[in-house]
Design a protein around this motif. Sequence first.
Motif, mmCIF file in Angstrom:
data_model
loop_
_atom_site.group_PDB
_atom_site.id
_atom_site.type_symbol
_atom_site.label_atom_id
_atom_site.label_comp_id
_atom_site.label_asym_id
_atom_site.label_seq_id
_atom_site.Cartn_x
_atom_site.Cartn_y
_atom_site.Cartn_z
ATOM 1 N N ALA A 1 0.848 -1.273 0.140
ATOM 2 C CA ALA A 1 -0.018 -0.158 -0.144
ATOM 3 C C ALA A 1 0.937 1.216 0.019
ATOM 4 C CB ALA A 1 -1.074 0.169 1.053
ATOM 5 N N VAL A 2 2.151 1.127 0.321
ATOM 6 C CA VAL A 2 2.938 2.478 0.598
ATOM 7 C C VAL A 2 3.492 2.953 -0.986
ATOM 8 C CG1 VAL A 2 5.204 3.169 1.114
ATOM 9 C CG2 VAL A 2 3.888 2.020 2.840
ATOM 10 N N PHE A 3 3.618 1.781 -2.026
ATOM 11 C CA PHE A 3 4.065 2.076 -3.129
ATOM 12 C C PHE A 3 3.339 3.178 -4.055
ATOM 13 C CE2 PHE A 3 6.266 -1.706 -1.947
ATOM 14 C CZ PHE A 3 7.574 -1.500 -2.145
ATOM 15 N N GLY A 4 1.971 3.236 -4.178
ATOM 16 C CA GLY A 4 1.145 3.760 -5.161
ATOM 17 C C GLY A 4 1.384 5.123 -4.518
ATOM 18 N N PRO A 5 1.139 5.658 -3.443
ATOM 19 C CA PRO A 5 1.175 6.998 -2.923
ATOM 20 C C PRO A 5 2.395 7.758 -3.111
ATOM 21 C CG PRO A 5 0.073 5.745 -1.053
ATOM 22 C CD PRO A 5 0.565 4.719 -2.090
ATOM 23 N N VAL A 6 3.672 6.813 -2.783
ATOM 24 C CA VAL A 6 4.865 7.197 -2.919
ATOM 25 C C VAL A 6 5.271 7.742 -4.373
ATOM 26 C CG1 VAL A 6 7.347 6.815 -2.762
ATOM 27 C CG2 VAL A 6 5.839 6.315 -0.910
ATOM 28 N N TRP A 7 4.986 6.759 -5.054
ATOM 29 C CA TRP A 7 5.260 6.812 -6.695
ATOM 30 C C TRP A 7 4.362 8.077 -7.092
ATOM 31 C CZ3 TRP A 7 9.012 6.004 -9.269
ATOM 32 C CH2 TRP A 7 9.933 4.991 -8.791
ATOM 33 N N THR A 8 3.081 8.292 -6.778
ATOM 34 C CA THR A 8 2.326 9.376 -7.045
ATOM 35 C C THR A 8 2.916 10.894 -6.760
ATOM 36 O OG1 THR A 8 0.253 8.312 -6.835
ATOM 37 C CG2 THR A 8 -0.221 10.701 -7.119
ATOM 38 N N VAL A 9 3.241 10.738 -5.356
ATOM 39 C CA VAL A 9 4.023 12.123 -5.178
ATOM 40 C C VAL A 9 5.419 12.283 -5.834
ATOM 41 C CG1 VAL A 9 5.446 13.426 -3.333
ATOM 42 C CG2 VAL A 9 3.211 12.307 -2.979
ATOM 43 N N LEU A 10 6.094 11.255 -6.272
ATOM 44 C CA LEU A 10 7.398 11.319 -7.136
ATOM 45 C C LEU A 10 7.295 11.811 -8.297
ATOM 46 C CD1 LEU A 10 9.412 8.472 -5.477
ATOM 47 C CD2 LEU A 10 9.554 10.867 -4.990
ATOM 48 N N TYR A 11 5.932 11.216 -9.261
ATOM 49 C CA TYR A 11 5.697 11.499 -10.324
ATOM 50 C C TYR A 11 5.209 13.022 -10.700
ATOM 51 C CZ TYR A 11 6.430 6.651 -12.035
ATOM 52 O OH TYR A 11 6.772 5.227 -12.241
ATOM 53 N N VAL A 12 4.670 13.695 -9.442
ATOM 54 C CA VAL A 12 4.159 14.907 -9.589
ATOM 55 C C VAL A 12 5.414 15.745 -9.416
ATOM 56 C CG1 VAL A 12 3.002 16.726 -8.322
ATOM 57 C CG2 VAL A 12 1.927 14.548 -8.699
ATOM 58 N N LEU A 13 6.394 15.361 -8.798
ATOM 59 C CA LEU A 13 7.791 16.048 -8.483
ATOM 60 C C LEU A 13 8.411 16.115 -9.619
ATOM 61 C CD1 LEU A 13 8.871 15.102 -4.819
ATOM 62 C CD2 LEU A 13 7.635 17.422 -5.407
#
Length: 164
Positions: free
Chosen positions: A52-64
């Motif tokens: 469950a951690v991967f999706g939110p982390v990747w979303t923030v990283l892709y936005v950055l």
Amino acid sequence: MTAQSRTVDLIALALFVLLCLGIGALGGAVTETSVRTWYADLAKPDFNPPNAVFGPVWTVLYVLMGVAAWRVWRSGDREMTRGPLTLFAMQLVLNLGWSVVFFGLQKIGAALATIVVLDVGVIVTALAFRPVDRLAALLMLPYLAWVAFATVLNISIWRLNPTA
């Protein structure tokens, strides 16, 4: 800045962020095919985060990442930004490629080779961004840290699953 140029600027920002999120969605679609089956059965190190951690982390990283690329795009002439943005595109392809190799093809060793090249690609991209826009380079650092962590995770999974 005119209203028209502000509008173009915001549209470009949205397109850069959507491009990165789109690559993330493609990688997520490939990942989803294996995460509950093949990946669930692999031995993983104790420091492996919950799925469950991967999706939110990747979303923030892709936005950055999208914001970083946009800042480079808008900050210099096309001659100055072409190289850094080409490097950005290449590392984005490598990012997707890792998901395809690891989860899609289920080749842990080949994925390790891919992610090491991705590590280099992210470093080179951040270094190329720096002379154009220092903040853009800094926005790539959380992504670099996460990919470095993913590299350690990939190495650990490869060592724990030598026949996979």
